[in-house]
Design a protein around this motif. Structure first.
Motif, PDB file in Angstrom:
ATOM      1  N   LYS A  82      35.464  31.856  61.929  1.00 33.35           N
ATOM      2  CA  LYS A  82      35.621  30.613  61.184  1.00 33.35           C
ATOM      3  C   LYS A  82      34.549  30.476  60.115  1.00 33.35           C
ATOM      4  N   ASP A  83      33.308  30.808  60.475  1.00 31.64           N
ATOM      5  CA  ASP A  83      32.207  30.720  59.525  1.00 31.64           C
ATOM      6  C   ASP A  83      32.396  31.688  58.368  1.00 31.64           C
ATOM      7  N   VAL A  84      32.783  32.923  58.691  1.00 35.74           N
ATOM      8  CA  VAL A  84      33.007  33.929  57.646  1.00 35.74           C
ATOM      9  C   VAL A  84      34.172  33.525  56.741  1.00 35.74           C
ATOM     10  N   THR A  85      35.221  32.962  57.329  1.00 40.19           N
ATOM     11  CA  THR A  85      36.374  32.527  56.545  1.00 40.19           C
ATOM     12  C   THR A  85      35.992  31.415  55.573  1.00 40.19           C
ATOM     13  N   GLU A  86      35.192  30.453  56.034  1.00 40.22           N
ATOM     14  CA  GLU A  86      34.745  29.366  55.160  1.00 40.22           C
ATOM     15  C   GLU A  86      33.883  29.893  54.015  1.00 40.22           C
ATOM     16  N   LYS A  87      32.983  30.827  54.348  1.00 36.72           N
ATOM     17  CA  LYS A  87      32.146  31.408  53.294  1.00 36.72           C
ATOM     18  C   LYS A  87      32.996  32.175  52.286  1.00 36.72           C
ATOM     19  N   ARG A 126      34.717  29.660  50.028  1.00 35.36           N
ATOM     20  CA  ARG A 126      33.778  29.105  49.058  1.00 35.36           C
ATOM     21  C   ARG A 126      33.457  30.118  47.958  1.00 35.36           C
ATOM     22  N   ALA A 127      33.308  31.379  48.361  1.00 32.23           N
ATOM     23  CA  ALA A 127      33.031  32.420  47.373  1.00 32.23           C
ATOM     24  C   ALA A 127      34.199  32.573  46.398  1.00 32.23           C
ATOM     25  N   LEU A 128      35.434  32.511  46.922  1.00 34.41           N
ATOM     26  CA  LEU A 128      36.608  32.590  46.050  1.00 34.41           C
ATOM     27  C   LEU A 128      36.649  31.409  45.081  1.00 34.41           C
ATOM     28  N   GLU A 174      36.441  31.600  41.056  1.00 34.12           N
ATOM     29  CA  GLU A 174      37.491  31.029  40.213  1.00 34.12           C
ATOM     30  C   GLU A 174      36.906  30.057  39.191  1.00 34.12           C
ATOM     31  N   ASN A 175      35.908  29.258  39.616  1.00 33.59           N
ATOM     32  CA  ASN A 175      35.261  28.340  38.675  1.00 33.59           C
ATOM     33  C   ASN A 175      34.543  29.098  37.567  1.00 33.59           C
ATOM     34  N   VAL A 176      33.856  30.171  37.952  1.00 32.75           N
ATOM     35  CA  VAL A 176      33.161  30.982  36.948  1.00 32.75           C
ATOM     36  C   VAL A 176      34.162  31.611  35.988  1.00 32.75           C
TER      37      VAL A 176
END
Length: 222
Positions: free
Chosen positions: A77-82, A85-87, A91-93
């Motif tokens: 779950k923690d890895v999936t959330e990270k 967030r990275a995606l 995408e914002n960048v």
């Protein structure tokens, strides 16, 4: 042991005379059967104890597996959330970079356009300074010069429009601080306060963004 064999022979004689004779002739058979029976009981007890131990051991192992499963699920779950967030950050960048590239394409020529605006201003003043009453067939040289200036001014405005550069000549429009720069305020009869009465210098917009505000005179209350 002999007494036990005698008792067994006594019990079996009325019903099974042949078996009693066999037991009388072979008392060792009874001892062997008794030993096998005891051995069988011992084996059953050992098997039962082993099964009980096996029942206890899987219970402990299942508990450890359950705890390990919970830990792994939390880590997942923690890895999936990270990862999400990275995606999102990536995408914002990407969107910001794409916007900067598009703006660079649109507004990268604004410095060049500002320089050309001075040329357009000179052409406009030149055409305005020619006396209209002197533009006659009797003055062919002046007439040709004037017509050439007008054609040049029209052509440069076409080039401006092609690249997204548009004139701002807001006479009679409402004053907009994002598009106009007020040089003075004066009362004008018959005009609403806040409107533009005079344009001293034409303004320009590049792709909807004000490149140069128009210099104007604004009507005020009398």
């Amino acid at each position: 042991m002999a007494a036990v064999a005698q008792c067994v022979r006594g019990a079996l004689r009325p019903r099974f005379p042949l078996l009693s004779v066999a037991l009388r002739t072979s008392p060792r058979l009874l001892c062997a059967a008794t030993q096998q029976k005891n051995t069988g009981q011992n084996l059953e007890e050992d098997q039962s104890q082993s099964q009980n131990e096996q029942k206890v051991e899987p219970s402990s192992a299942e508990k450890l597996l359950a705890e390990e499963k919970v830990k792994l699920e939390e880590q997942l779950k923690d890895v999936t959330e990270k990862y999400k967030r990275a995606l999102a950050d990536a995408e914002n960048v990407r969107q910001r970079s794409q916007k900067l590239v598009e703006e660079a394409k649109l507004y990268g020529i604004q410095s060049f356009c500002k320089d050309l605006l001075e040329v357009a201003d000179i052409l406009e003043k030149a055409t305005e300074s020619v006396p209209k009453e002197e533009i006659k067939d009797e003055n062919p040289h002046l007439k040709s010069l004037y017509e050439g200036l007008v054609m040049t001014e029209m052509q440069i405005q076409k080039v401006f429009k092609k690249h997204g550069l548009l004139r701002l000549n807001p006479v009679g429009a409402k004053f907009d601080p994002y598009e106009h720069e007020a040089l003075f305020h004066t009362p004008v009869e018959g005009q609403e306060p806040g409107t533009i009465a005079l344009v001293s210098k034409i303004g320009y917009k590049l792709h909807g963004r004000t490149l140069r505000p128009a210099l104007v005179g604004v009507v005020k209350d009398a």
